[in-house]
Enzyme design. Sequence first.
Site, PDB file in Angstrom:
ATOM      1  N   TYR A  33      54.281  81.982  12.880  1.00 17.08           N
ATOM      2  CA  TYR A  33      53.769  82.560  14.119  1.00 17.08           C
ATOM      3  C   TYR A  33      54.909  82.835  15.090  1.00 17.08           C
ATOM      4  O   TYR A  33      56.037  82.358  14.905  1.00 17.08           O
ATOM      5  CB  TYR A  33      52.742  81.631  14.772  1.00 17.08           C
ATOM      6  CG  TYR A  33      53.329  80.403  15.443  1.00 17.08           C
ATOM      7  CD1 TYR A  33      53.477  80.345  16.835  1.00 17.08           C
ATOM      8  CD2 TYR A  33      53.744  79.295  14.703  1.00 17.08           C
ATOM      9  CE1 TYR A  33      54.013  79.219  17.454  1.00 17.08           C
ATOM     10  CE2 TYR A  33      54.265  78.177  15.311  1.00 17.08           C
ATOM     11  CZ  TYR A  33      54.408  78.135  16.689  1.00 17.08           C
ATOM     12  OH  TYR A  33      54.938  77.023  17.292  1.00 17.08           O
ATOM     13  N   ARG A  52      63.251  86.752  14.575  1.00 20.93           N
ATOM     14  CA  ARG A  52      62.963  85.408  14.066  1.00 20.93           C
ATOM     15  C   ARG A  52      61.740  85.422  13.160  1.00 20.93           C
ATOM     16  O   ARG A  52      61.687  84.714  12.151  1.00 20.93           O
ATOM     17  CB  ARG A  52      62.770  84.437  15.222  1.00 20.93           C
ATOM     18  CG  ARG A  52      62.651  82.979  14.770  1.00 20.93           C
ATOM     19  CD  ARG A  52      62.636  82.026  15.935  1.00 20.93           C
ATOM     20  NE  ARG A  52      61.488  82.247  16.810  1.00 20.93           N
ATOM     21  CZ  ARG A  52      61.278  81.563  17.935  1.00 20.93           C
ATOM     22  NH1 ARG A  52      62.144  80.629  18.321  1.00 20.93           N
ATOM     23  NH2 ARG A  52      60.216  81.801  18.680  1.00 20.93           N
ATOM     24  N   ARG A 100      41.507  78.559  -3.559  1.00 25.04           N
ATOM     25  CA  ARG A 100      42.348  77.419  -3.195  1.00 25.04           C
ATOM     26  C   ARG A 100      43.153  76.916  -4.394  1.00 25.04           C
ATOM     27  O   ARG A 100      42.599  76.439  -5.383  1.00 25.04           O
ATOM     28  CB  ARG A 100      41.503  76.276  -2.618  1.00 25.04           C
ATOM     29  CG  ARG A 100      42.340  75.210  -1.941  1.00 25.04           C
ATOM     30  CD  ARG A 100      41.502  74.083  -1.347  1.00 25.04           C
ATOM     31  NE  ARG A 100      42.307  73.238  -0.476  1.00 25.04           N
ATOM     32  CZ  ARG A 100      43.130  72.283  -0.913  1.00 25.04           C
ATOM     33  NH1 ARG A 100      43.260  72.064  -2.208  1.00 25.04           N
ATOM     34  NH2 ARG A 100      43.837  71.568  -0.060  1.00 25.04           N
ATOM     35  N   HIS A 102      47.446  75.342  -4.867  1.00 25.60           N
ATOM     36  CA  HIS A 102      48.695  75.119  -4.149  1.00 25.60           C
ATOM     37  C   HIS A 102      49.741  76.202  -4.431  1.00 25.60           C
ATOM     38  O   HIS A 102      50.485  76.594  -3.540  1.00 25.60           O
ATOM     39  CB  HIS A 102      49.266  73.738  -4.502  1.00 25.60           C
ATOM     40  CG  HIS A 102      48.551  72.605  -3.840  1.00 25.60           C
ATOM     41  ND1 HIS A 102      47.248  72.281  -4.138  1.00 25.60           N
ATOM     42  CD2 HIS A 102      48.947  71.732  -2.889  1.00 25.60           C
ATOM     43  CE1 HIS A 102      46.867  71.252  -3.405  1.00 25.60           C
ATOM     44  NE2 HIS A 102      47.891  70.899  -2.628  1.00 25.60           N
ATOM     45  N   LYS A 148      59.433  78.967  11.845  1.00 24.28           N
ATOM     46  CA  LYS A 148      58.377  78.789  12.844  1.00 24.28           C
ATOM     47  C   LYS A 148      57.020  78.745  12.144  1.00 24.28           C
ATOM     48  O   LYS A 148      56.210  79.675  12.218  1.00 24.28           O
ATOM     49  CB  LYS A 148      58.428  79.886  13.904  1.00 24.28           C
ATOM     50  CG  LYS A 148      57.711  79.495  15.201  1.00 24.28           C
ATOM     51  CD  LYS A 148      58.044  80.471  16.313  1.00 24.28           C
ATOM     52  CE  LYS A 148      57.272  80.172  17.589  1.00 24.28           C
ATOM     53  NZ  LYS A 148      57.631  78.906  18.218  1.00 24.28           N
ATOM     54  N   GLU A 180      64.725  68.007  19.265  1.00 25.74           N
ATOM     55  CA  GLU A 180      64.146  68.957  20.220  1.00 25.74           C
ATOM     56  C   GLU A 180      62.805  68.410  20.686  1.00 25.74           C
ATOM     57  O   GLU A 180      62.347  67.367  20.229  1.00 25.74           O
ATOM     58  CB  GLU A 180      63.962  70.320  19.565  1.00 25.74           C
ATOM     59  CG  GLU A 180      63.040  70.290  18.357  1.00 25.74           C
ATOM     60  CD  GLU A 180      62.981  71.615  17.620  1.00 25.74           C
ATOM     61  OE1 GLU A 180      63.284  72.656  18.221  1.00 25.74           O
ATOM     62  OE2 GLU A 180      62.606  71.604  16.426  1.00 25.74           O
ATOM     63  N   LEU A 205      64.097  74.371  15.685  1.00 28.18           N
ATOM     64  CA  LEU A 205      63.772  75.788  15.787  1.00 28.18           C
ATOM     65  C   LEU A 205      64.741  76.413  16.785  1.00 28.18           C
ATOM     66  O   LEU A 205      64.876  75.915  17.912  1.00 28.18           O
ATOM     67  CB  LEU A 205      62.332  75.986  16.272  1.00 28.18           C
ATOM     68  CG  LEU A 205      61.899  77.443  16.392  1.00 28.18           C
ATOM     69  CD1 LEU A 205      61.761  78.086  15.014  1.00 28.18           C
ATOM     70  CD2 LEU A 205      60.602  77.566  17.165  1.00 28.18           C
TER      71      LEU A 205
END
Length: 284
Positions: A33, A52, A100, A102, A148, A180, A205
């Site tokens: 995101y 990014r 579903r 993995h 991110k 951070e 990040l």
Amino acid sequence: MPRIAYVNGRYVPHSQARIHVEDRGYQFADGVYEVAGIRQGRFMDLTLHLARLERSLRELDIAAPLSTEALKIILREVVRRNRLSEGYVYWQITRGVAPRDHAFPDNPKSALVVTAKRIDPARYTRAMESGVKVLCVPDRRWARRDIKSIALLPNILAKQEARAAGCYEAWQVEDGRVTEGTSTNAWIVTRANTLVTHPSGPAILNGVTRQVLLKAAEMADMKVEERPFTPEETYEACEAFISSSSAILLPVVEIDGRKVGDGTPGPVARKLRALYEAVAEFSP
């Protein structure tokens, strides 16, 4: 006015925005995101956010659902439809819908959701004047924080621990060093007037606002060290602050119940906050 969201090709009322139950973002946090601030109807540092985003997608081998130029059109349209002047735009890309399993699905179709939210700029103005409190907590996140990712559960738990302690933010500590915040980058100013922040890399990040503030510090000929620092160093610092796309910069006046400097926002934080306006990119 009702909020409008963009979901996989359609602009819909925010209250009616839906994703499939087998979207891999919902089931596996298999997505990334970005959040860009909006100031007076203009995007803040959008070029850096998009760069990014491309890196995060590449690192997770998720295909971009559309071109960068097409994404810009959608982001601008979401701002327009929400009549957004002050706030932020959030956009999320997942690997898409698949049974579903993995392992990556064959030929997945990436999913895109975009939302917008208004904020009251006075909220951050008040925090800039008063400063905020920070709590140091163990860093329990995965080893690729430079991506991110939407997998934010450890961040949420740390943020809640800070809020329960009456603090605005948590600074996460790994091997005795501050990495951070849960949604911010961490900075201190030493008694030798050196600006210190953790170097970019897998441990943090690389915040867009962090990058802009480093340019501002260089422009102001400030002495900067990109290195890890300890909680004990923060207790001895003359200033501290956090940075993020939404808040830009907020002075930290207390860490783990100890005053930072004289317990009020300091001159370096104020100067960098003012310089941000001169260095940042503002685009329609």
